[in-house]
Scaffold this active site. Structure first.
Site, short mmCIF file in Angstrom:
data_model
loop_
_atom_site.label_atom_id
_atom_site.label_comp_id
_atom_site.label_asym_id
_atom_site.label_seq_id
_atom_site.Cartn_x
_atom_site.Cartn_y
_atom_site.Cartn_z
N HIS A 1 40.89 -0.80 -45.60
CA HIS A 1 41.22 -1.86 -46.56
C HIS A 1 41.64 -3.14 -45.82
CE1 HIS A 1 42.39 1.77 -49.15
NE2 HIS A 1 41.44 1.20 -49.86
N SER B 1 41.40 6.82 -48.54
CA SER B 1 42.67 7.25 -49.15
C SER B 1 42.62 8.74 -49.42
CB SER B 1 42.89 6.49 -50.47
OG SER B 1 42.81 5.10 -50.25
N ASP C 1 31.73 2.44 -49.50
CA ASP C 1 31.27 2.77 -50.85
C ASP C 1 29.93 2.05 -51.06
OD1 ASP C 1 33.76 4.15 -52.41
OD2 ASP C 1 34.42 2.77 -50.86
P1 AMP Z 1 39.29 2.03 -52.61
O1 AMP Z 1 40.74 1.68 -52.58
O2 AMP Z 1 38.99 3.36 -52.00
O3 AMP Z 1 38.67 1.83 -53.98
O4 AMP Z 1 38.57 0.99 -51.65
C1 AMP Z 1 38.74 -0.40 -51.82
C2 AMP Z 1 37.74 -1.13 -50.96
O5 AMP Z 1 37.95 -0.78 -49.59
C3 AMP Z 1 36.28 -0.76 -51.27
O6 AMP Z 1 35.48 -1.94 -51.21
C4 AMP Z 1 35.94 0.21 -50.18
O7 AMP Z 1 34.56 0.26 -49.89
C5 AMP Z 1 36.73 -0.36 -49.02
N1 AMP Z 1 36.96 0.68 -48.01
C6 AMP Z 1 37.47 1.92 -48.22
N2 AMP Z 1 37.46 2.63 -47.07
C7 AMP Z 1 36.93 1.83 -46.12
C8 AMP Z 1 36.63 1.98 -44.72
N3 AMP Z 1 36.88 3.12 -44.08
N4 AMP Z 1 36.07 0.95 -44.07
C9 AMP Z 1 35.80 -0.22 -44.72
N5 AMP Z 1 36.05 -0.43 -46.03
C10 AMP Z 1 36.60 0.57 -46.73
#
Ligand code: AMP
Length: 298
Positions: A37, A186, A150
């Site tokens: 993030h 997460s 994602d």
């Molecule tokens: P989430 O909180 O899981 O919905 O993720 C929020 C944003 O962070 C989304 O755009 C995800 O694709 C991005 N994200 C989550 N994990 C990663 C990672 N390991 N590397 C880069 N971006 C990430």
């Protein structure tokens, strides 16, 4: 760092920042923040943006049997990390603020959502796009940063912005990984020590695909079989899908091209994990797995 709980507070803060001439950068998240993030925050800041990071566990994108109730939440820890990385405003609305009524109007993706994660999570992307569209209208950013992690989501968000004329630039950041290759997520918090070890099979499967691709293999069926072989050898991993698709149309490839994406979803214990790679342009963390011997270390 400002913490806005209501749409009115958020809008007032954004208005003020814009009046000071700052472009608005936006990083939507569901919290339980990690380095992945924060790498999105860095990208927005590199563009000189005044950065809003939203923390909202979106109930509309979880299926009835999914992990909405137990999704990790750590608001204070998240705020510390966000502030430490230079986020100017955290937007953390309640459900009542974001979805005061069961929505009568939603953003429904068409066939582009019927493959990959969409096939296995019916209604998921309708929930994602509806809330992302609402957040875009609330924050009105100039640039929004999403993660390649994602992949299917990033493709649909790009198409929504194009098809529905949102005046927003979408930036997609590479996947950030732990040193052993596991993509940061997460949901990795759900993994016990054995599952955590087995989870490395996802990135190793992708590395095996990239190695075969670099070795000249173009038959998608053979490349997918490489990944499936690695996943099948890991204890407790139940493969949901391994696909090789075009990066925009998501059409399944017969012969793989450098811009195509190999995407994987797998279940491990109670966690559902996803990972992917652009065949001809693997992220830095995956490249580290491509050194000779990484195959043997599996
Ligand atoms: P989430 O909180 O899981 O919905 O993720 C929020 C944003 O962070 C989304 O755009 C995800 O694709 C991005 N994200 C989550 N994990 C990663 C990672 N390991 N590397 C880069 N971006 C990430």
């Amino acid at each position: 760092m400002l913490i806005a709980r209501t749409i009115a507070e958020l809008r007032a803060a954004v208005r003020e920042a814009r009046a000071r001439g700052r472009p608005i950068g936006f990083v939507p998240t569901m919290g339980a923040l990690h380095e992945g993030h924060l790498s999105l925050v860095d990208r927005a800041r590199e563009r000189g943006a005044w950065v809003v990071l939203s923390i909202y566990v979106n109930p509309l994108q979880f299926g009835p049997a999914e992990d909405f109730q137990r999704y990790p939440r750590d608001f204070e820890g998240d705020c510390r990390l966000a502030e430490g990385r230079g986020v100017e405003c955290v937007f953390a609305p309640s459900d009542a603020e974001m979805v005061p009524l069961p929505p009568a109007v939603t953003v429904v993706p068409r066939a582009l959502a019927d493959c990959l994660c969409g096939r296995h999570r019916p209604g998921h992307f309708e929930g994602v796009l509806t809330v992302v569209a609402k957040l875009f209208h609330i924050v009105e950013p100039d640039i929004a940063v999403f993660g390649q992690k994602d992949f299917h989501q990033s493709v649909l968000v790009r198409r929504m912005v194009r098809d529905l004329n949102f005046p927003i630039e979408i930036d997609v950041a590479p996947i950030l990984r732990d040193s052993d290759g596991l993509a940061r997520s997460s949901r990795n918090r759900y993994l016990g020590p054995d599952d955590r070890r087995a989870a490395r099979s996802l990135s190793r499967a992708l590395a095996a695909v990239v190695l075969a691709f670099r070795g000249g293999e173009r038959r998608a069926e053979r490349l997918r079989a490489e990944a499936q072989r690695v996943l099948a050898s890991a204890v407790g991993v139940r493969t949901e899908y391994v696909e090789i698709v075009h990066p925009e149309t998501l059409e399944a490839a017969e012969r793989a091209a450098p811009e195509d994406v190999c995407a994987i979803a797998a279940h491990l214990g109670s966690a559902r994990l996803i990972d992917n790679v652009i065949l001809g342009a693997p992220d830095a963390g995956l490249v580290r797995l491509l050194v000779p011997g990484a195959e043997a270390a599996r």
